[in-house]
Enzyme design. Sequence first.
Site, short mmCIF file in Angstrom:
data_model
loop_
_atom_site.label_atom_id
_atom_site.label_comp_id
_atom_site.label_asym_id
_atom_site.label_seq_id
_atom_site.Cartn_x
_atom_site.Cartn_y
_atom_site.Cartn_z
N ASP A 1 0.64 -1.19 -0.03
CA ASP A 1 0.07 0.12 0.01
C ASP A 1 0.80 1.32 0.03
O ASP A 1 0.49 2.35 0.70
CB ASP A 1 -0.93 0.08 1.28
N HIS B 1 3.68 -7.91 -0.16
CA HIS B 1 3.57 -8.73 0.80
C HIS B 1 4.82 -9.39 1.32
O HIS B 1 5.49 -9.78 0.24
CB HIS B 1 2.23 -9.47 0.99
N LYS C 1 2.83 1.03 -5.50
CA LYS C 1 3.34 0.78 -6.64
C LYS C 1 2.53 0.69 -7.85
O LYS C 1 2.99 1.17 -9.08
CB LYS C 1 3.98 -0.51 -6.21
N THR C 2 1.49 -0.08 -7.67
CA THR C 2 0.61 -0.51 -8.93
C THR C 2 -0.01 1.08 -9.42
O THR C 2 -0.17 1.22 -10.40
CB THR C 2 -0.51 -1.26 -8.36
#
Length: 917
Positions: free
Chosen positions: A429, A476, A432-433
């Site tokens: 969170d 993660h 990045k995306t």
Amino acid sequence: MSEVTVKQLASTVGIPVERLLTQLKEAGISASGADATLTEQEKIQLLGYLRRSHGKDEGAADGAPDQVTIKRKSVSELRVPTAAPRTNPPGSRPAPTPRGGGKTVSVEVRRKRTYVKRADEPATGTTPAPRRQSNDRSRAGRERAAATSAVIDESRRRAALEAMRAEQEARRLAEQEEQERIARAEEVRAEEERRQAAEARRRAEEDARLQAEREAAERQVSKASDTSDVAEAVTDTDVPETPARRTESAKPKKAVKKAAESVEKEKERPVKKVVRKEAAPVRVRDVAAAGRGDYEDVEGAGGGRGPRRRKKSSKPQLQDKHVFQRPTSPVTREVEIPENITVADLANRMSVKASVVIKELFKQGMMVTINQSLDRDTAILVVEEMGHRALVADERDAEGTLLDEMEEQEGQFESLSRPPVVTIMGHVDHGKTSLLDYIRRTRVASGEAGGITQHIGAYHVETDKGTVSFLDTPGHAAFSAMRARGAKVTDIVILVVAADDGVMPQTAEAIQHARAAGVPLIVAINKVDKPEANPDKVMQELTQYEVLTEEWGGDTMMVKVSAKAGTGIDELLDAILLQAEVLELKAPVSGPARGAIVESSLDKGRGPVATVLVQSGTLRRGDIIVSGGEYGRVRAMFDEAGAPVESAGPSIPVQVLGLSGTPNAGDDVITVSDERRAREVAEFRAARSRQSRFDEQRGVSLDQLFTQLKDGEQKAVNLILKADVQGSLEALRESLLKLTNDEVKVAIVASGVGGLTESDANLAVTSNAILLGFNVRADAAARRVVEEKGLDLRYYSIIYELIDEVKQAISGLLSPIVTEEIIGLAEVRDVFRSSKFGAVAGCMVVEGVIKRNNPIRVLRNNVVVYEGALESLRRFKDDVPEVKHGTECGIGVKNYNDVQPGDQIEVFERTERARVL
């Protein structure tokens, strides 16, 4: 009706008095209060007003009912005689029953009759005069009484008729029941007769069969004796056997006659002639045996003698001697040792028995079997210990030859500049995306489960400043292996750090992966548009990991960006292309393609789908490729948008269809000239991987054999794991296997890419496993097996939930932590004898409190002599639940009578606490 007051009428109707007064006033009826009286005419006038106000017909305002329903019920008793015990012929009436016998049946008749007002009666809403109303009322009363009387007469008549019909029906039912009973008795009798007849017939057949068997046995015995006599007679005759004679002997009559004559001759023959039977077997031998070399005809066919066994020479011949001489000095052999070799193969190469090799390994402290595989170093030690020379075998197998040829071909083509491969890493969170979305002008993050990326995404973007290929990796902790693969195939790493959050554990892990891969690092400080953003704090925290930005005199490029507002995106692309120019990235464009698997999945409609990042050469549609243990022909290629493409050059990711299975993420991709060679390389790799897994499992089981026997069987949680892509599957496997501890073992029975099938469900039944689906679902056949067998099937779309639930399941299998706490201590002052409790200790509580239901220990000289429970706890003559400090009491110890003065009785509590991982 008599006159009533307003209050009484309101109570009868069930409405408030005030409401009734209002309705009376609206109807034009004067009523002073609740005690005012209302006449019959006023009530009818009120009813007519209410009917008109509710839309009813005015003709019904007179209050007379349109119809009258009268209900009547009559009850009578009917005595039904029981059937006589004796049997009566069918159709005859039963015999009369004695007085007082039979059953009493209660017959209840219910009747209902409705009278409807005639249509010709006036239905005016006017109120008649009082005198006319009185006459009409009396006439209506007379008519109603007459109607009621008629109804009563009709009901009585119908009741009598129904009673008569009920009596007839009861009599008919009794006759029918008696006939059925007689018929059943006849059927039972007939069935018994048929059974007895069948039993007699079966016994007769059995007797006849036994008699026939005895006769057949007697005939066989007599026939055998006759045949032996005939054979003996024929043996004693030296007449040569001719075809004509064989034909005559085959005739039944002549054979019987000859057998009888032989029997007579046998009776007259002396006993001493029986010894001539010894010559018979030689004469009746099969002549065909001589053709096989077992016998030879010494005197010829016309001599009348059969074949005779060839006599062997008693002296040994020279060529039969064993000419091998045992060597006087030990033989030293040169033994080629491959990377892995079994004990049996190693023994064969040294020309010794396998037991000798196993014995030598036992001396070195290794317990092995004949089929167990040994590594090269261990095999070399064994060979040298047994006096032989070990040589390292040439490992140029099919795979090695192919790789050598690929390296030679790559050197023949000219290398040209290629786009950089950029990997975006960072914590969960941190954006990045979202940063990649802004560059690609898409919304990938909106479709992700939980707003996080679950697998690697490969994209290439055409910008004004050049082409850049991006790898988006999850942040993660469970995807560390995936991030490591991303760092291996990448050229530049962009480390995304949130300006409002700072450096987190996965941020530090990404820095370690980048350094291990030896690739340059670009720091992108995201979310700088937030009010709580603090870029200086992020830069300060990065210095702890030896990441020093150029602003502070370091060599790491740093760009402040905002994935939402688009701030600093151009500067980030400039930094990427500038770093690519410094690296001078080149690769041959022509020649065979070589790359790596970024991700693989199993599509229900398209089959195995692999995301390939081409590193050198050009991959074209129709090429034959091999990747890990899978091979196939490229049937189709698609870019990240799903558009078909014909070819892909260096640093371009594409989706490839046509492989035989889903390769592992991170496997290399090599173009092969023909399919036969690709199959050979793939099968070699698959066999090597299968052997390594087998050796690993066997080694672990042998090492832990005595531990499991000593500590008891280890608890296990069996899992069947299916995921949508290979990368997620590997990350889940690693995360779940790390949950194994000394008491509970996590065993992944089966895993794969794709949906849950019926075979997975059947495997779960046999192995008692839990089915876990990560972004996949079970098909109809698998769901049917799950419902029938009651299996545990769970779906997940976020990795946190899957790992947490498995962790909770393992925590439930862990043995609880048991702790003991001493709550009281009593000192025995004297011992009394009781007929009921035996030895009763008179005690003084010196510490804490003594409770009746808690376990105790008896201490003598501070040594535990007994552990058990209290049988009684008394204070004077009363049973008490507990005795506190400084109080005397009497204690009876259950099943222990050796309590002595001076002993101490210790009371303690056991508490269990669940263990968690």
